[in-house]
Design a protein around this motif. Structure first.
Motif, PDB file in Angstrom:
ATOM      1  N   GLU A   1       0.901  -1.167   0.131  1.00 23.96           N
ATOM      2  CA  GLU A   1       0.114  -0.050  -0.171  1.00 23.96           C
ATOM      3  C   GLU A   1       1.018   1.246   0.052  1.00 23.96           C
ATOM      4  N   VAL A   2       1.415   1.689  -1.015  1.00 23.67           N
ATOM      5  CA  VAL A   2       2.487   2.744  -1.285  1.00 23.67           C
ATOM      6  C   VAL A   2       1.658   4.151  -1.375  1.00 23.67           C
ATOM      7  N   CYS A   3       2.540   5.041  -0.589  1.00 35.13           N
ATOM      8  CA  CYS A   3       1.790   6.365  -0.448  1.00 35.13           C
ATOM      9  C   CYS A   3       2.904   7.278  -0.807  1.00 35.13           C
ATOM     10  N   PRO A   4       3.123   7.568  -1.841  1.00 33.49           N
ATOM     11  CA  PRO A   4       4.338   8.339  -2.471  1.00 33.49           C
ATOM     12  C   PRO A   4       4.370   9.706  -1.954  1.00 33.49           C
ATOM     13  N   GLY A   5       3.032  10.340  -1.895  1.00 35.81           N
ATOM     14  CA  GLY A   5       3.150  11.841  -1.582  1.00 35.81           C
ATOM     15  C   GLY A   5       3.437  12.132  -0.077  1.00 35.81           C
ATOM     16  N   SER A   6       3.000  10.901   0.515  1.00 36.55           N
ATOM     17  CA  SER A   6       3.267  11.086   2.275  1.00 36.55           C
ATOM     18  C   SER A   6       4.817  10.779   2.446  1.00 36.55           C
ATOM     19  N   ASN A   7       5.442   9.965   1.502  1.00 33.21           N
ATOM     20  CA  ASN A   7       6.832   9.581   1.842  1.00 33.21           C
ATOM     21  C   ASN A   7       7.526  10.869   1.459  1.00 33.21           C
ATOM     22  N   ILE A   8       7.234  11.562   0.599  1.00 36.05           N
ATOM     23  CA  ILE A   8       8.060  12.520   0.010  1.00 36.05           C
ATOM     24  C   ILE A   8       7.820  13.854   0.894  1.00 36.05           C
ATOM     25  N   ALA A   9       6.573  13.917   1.243  1.00 35.86           N
ATOM     26  CA  ALA A   9       6.288  15.063   2.241  1.00 35.86           C
ATOM     27  C   ALA A   9       6.937  15.037   3.710  1.00 35.86           C
ATOM     28  N   LEU A  10       7.395  13.657   3.803  1.00 36.10           N
ATOM     29  CA  LEU A  10       7.755  13.404   5.384  1.00 36.10           C
ATOM     30  C   LEU A  10       9.605  13.173   5.277  1.00 36.10           C
ATOM     31  N   GLY A  11       9.831  13.533   4.019  1.00 31.84           N
ATOM     32  CA  GLY A  11      11.279  13.389   3.809  1.00 31.84           C
ATOM     33  C   GLY A  11      11.865  12.014   3.534  1.00 31.84           C
ATOM     34  N   LEU A  12      11.323  10.834   3.338  1.00 31.71           N
ATOM     35  CA  LEU A  12      11.932   9.802   3.142  1.00 31.71           C
ATOM     36  C   LEU A  12      12.481   9.769   1.630  1.00 31.71           C
ATOM     37  N   TYR A  13      12.048  10.437   0.841  1.00 29.59           N
ATOM     38  CA  TYR A  13      12.475  10.535  -0.526  1.00 29.59           C
ATOM     39  C   TYR A  13      12.564  12.021  -1.045  1.00 29.59           C
ATOM     40  N   SER A  14      13.275  12.427  -1.822  1.00 30.60           N
ATOM     41  CA  SER A  14      13.531  14.091  -2.205  1.00 30.60           C
ATOM     42  C   SER A  14      12.585  14.506  -3.211  1.00 30.60           C
ATOM     43  N   ASP A  15      11.946  13.451  -4.077  1.00 27.08           N
ATOM     44  CA  ASP A  15      11.108  13.967  -5.108  1.00 27.08           C
ATOM     45  C   ASP A  15      10.636  12.672  -5.730  1.00 27.08           C
ATOM     46  N   TRP A  16       9.625  12.758  -6.469  1.00 26.86           N
ATOM     47  CA  TRP A  16       8.810  12.087  -7.074  1.00 26.86           C
ATOM     48  C   TRP A  16       9.576  10.856  -7.968  1.00 26.86           C
ATOM     49  N   ARG A  17      10.583  11.634  -8.648  1.00 19.92           N
ATOM     50  CA  ARG A  17      11.368  10.684  -9.518  1.00 19.92           C
ATOM     51  C   ARG A  17      12.376   9.703  -8.895  1.00 19.92           C
ATOM     52  N   HIS A  18      12.424  10.100  -7.482  1.00 21.90           N
ATOM     53  CA  HIS A  18      13.332   9.203  -6.929  1.00 21.90           C
ATOM     54  C   HIS A  18      12.663   8.320  -5.900  1.00 21.90           C
ATOM     55  N   HIS A  19      11.401   8.225  -5.873  1.00 21.48           N
ATOM     56  CA  HIS A  19      10.511   7.599  -5.185  1.00 21.48           C
ATOM     57  C   HIS A  19      10.707   5.945  -5.683  1.00 21.48           C
ATOM     58  N   PRO A  20      10.802   4.751  -4.759  1.00 20.29           N
ATOM     59  CA  PRO A  20      11.162   3.763  -5.314  1.00 20.29           C
ATOM     60  C   PRO A  20       9.784   2.927  -5.757  1.00 20.29           C
ATOM     61  N   ILE A  21       8.574   3.546  -5.787  1.00 21.14           N
ATOM     62  CA  ILE A  21       7.661   2.880  -6.487  1.00 21.14           C
ATOM     63  C   ILE A  21       7.749   2.292  -7.746  1.00 21.14           C
ATOM     64  N   GLY A  22       8.362   3.125  -8.728  1.00 17.76           N
ATOM     65  CA  GLY A  22       8.722   2.939 -10.091  1.00 17.76           C
ATOM     66  C   GLY A  22       9.310   1.607 -10.271  1.00 17.76           C
TER      67      GLY A  22
END
Length: 330
Positions: free
Chosen positions: A238-259
């Motif tokens: 259950e991936v929540c990319p916007g949450s992860n980015i807002a809380l600083g786990l990842y720097s931006d959408w392109r660097h989020h691991p969901i891809g």
């Protein structure tokens, strides 16, 4: 069909965390409580980091107290979901906040939430089901009480069991009794893991709690052997990319691991977690993912199918949602 108009399925949404700021301000005004300090100049929630998020979240949800408050909250949340095209949603609710784990009181809160869900389905076309969650940092003994509440009310509306709260408190095996109780009651099993702790914690969660889904799970990407194991198991994230980015786990959408997870055939879904706190909606999640990874409508149809297959609702409900998806995609 545009992404905005495409029907969507969401599996990871905290009910209190989805409370629109305007709803919370109105409720606070009715109760003559001043919580104005949690809002920014634009009227949204003011969030600096994860720790501040927890404080703002606690202050915002402190005014939601009665079954009637929860009925109104559910309607407000589902109105926002429907505006993003969500046709099926599973939300986390907790007897810890709804009646203090007292079964009689819990039934009253649950009845109010379910009543609102039925009204929203009739008026807005969005179907809601509930995942009961103990709060991890409240400890294993209270989790047992929550599990009993969940088991006693399992059915068409209460269909799942999970765990929320501070992932760094305790170990998964501490909560095994609660999860076994819920599983024996026929509830689907999910668990937050792999957000604030890494691959070893994901493995421990899989071993101790045996979930079919993981809340977040994104830090599996730090161990590709684990990524392959998740793919082989068919464990749904259950991936929540916007949450992860807002809380600083990842720097931006392109660097989020969901891809990368999707490319390695892990079953991923997309959700908003606590959307107004993180300035997101399901429409925004889909739009940003399309931009970041060049995903087309076929990918999002796959995400919807994965989510529907993994949903904790009954077969009749799945068939109904499947027909809506088929009608939309032709």
């Amino acid at each position: 069909m545009t992404l905005a108009a495409t029907p969507k399925i969401e599996l990871h949404l905290h009910l209190e965390g989805a409370a629109p700021p305007a709803f919370i301000r109105g409720l606070a005004a009715e109760k003559r409580e001043d919580i104005s300090g949690i809002f920014d100049e634009r009227g949204g929630y003011a969030i600096r980091d994860f720790w501040h998020f927890l404080k703002v979240y606690e202050a915002a949800t402190s005014v939601i107290r009665s079954p009637e408050d929860y009925r109104r909250l559910t309607l407000a949340v589902l109105e926002e979901s429907a505006a993003s095209g969500v046709i099926y949603c599973e939300t986390f609710i907790s007897p810890d906040f709804c009646g203090g784990r007292d079964l009689v009181a819990w039934r009253d809160y649950l009845a109010a939430i379910e009543d609102a869900a039925a009204e929203a389905e009739a008026k807005m076309g969005v179907t809601l089901r509930a995942i009961v969650t103990p709060i991890r940092h409240f400890g294993p003994e209270k989790a047992r009480e929550v599990a009993i509440c969940a088991a006693e009310t399992a059915g068409r509306f209460v269909t799942g069991f999970g765990i929320g709260g501070d992932e760094r408190v305790g170990e998964p095996e501490d909560y095994a009794w609660a999860f076994d109780c819920a599983r024996e009651a026929g509830l689907g099993i999910t668990a937050h893991a792999g957000e604030w702790r890494g691959p070893d914690h994901i493995r421990a969660t899989l071993r101790a709690l045996r979930p079919s889904r993981l809340g977040h799970g994104v830090r599996a990407i730090e161990d590709l052997a684990l990524v392959d194991e998740l793919a082989e198991r068919g464990t749904v994230l259950e991936v929540c990319p916007g949450s992860n980015i807002a809380l600083g786990l990842y720097s931006d959408w392109r660097h989020h691991p969901i891809g990368k997870l999707f490319d390695r055939e892990v079953k991923v879904t997309v959700s908003t977690d606590d959307p107004p706190f993180f300035r997101t909606t399901m429409n925004r999640e889909w739009d940003r993912l399309a931009d970041a990874f060049d995903w087309d409508t076929g990918v999002f149809a796959t995400l919807n199918k994965t989510a529907l297959d993994a949903a904790f609702c009954d077969r009749d409900t799945k068939d109904m949602i499947a027909k809506k998806l088929e009608a939309a995609h032709g």
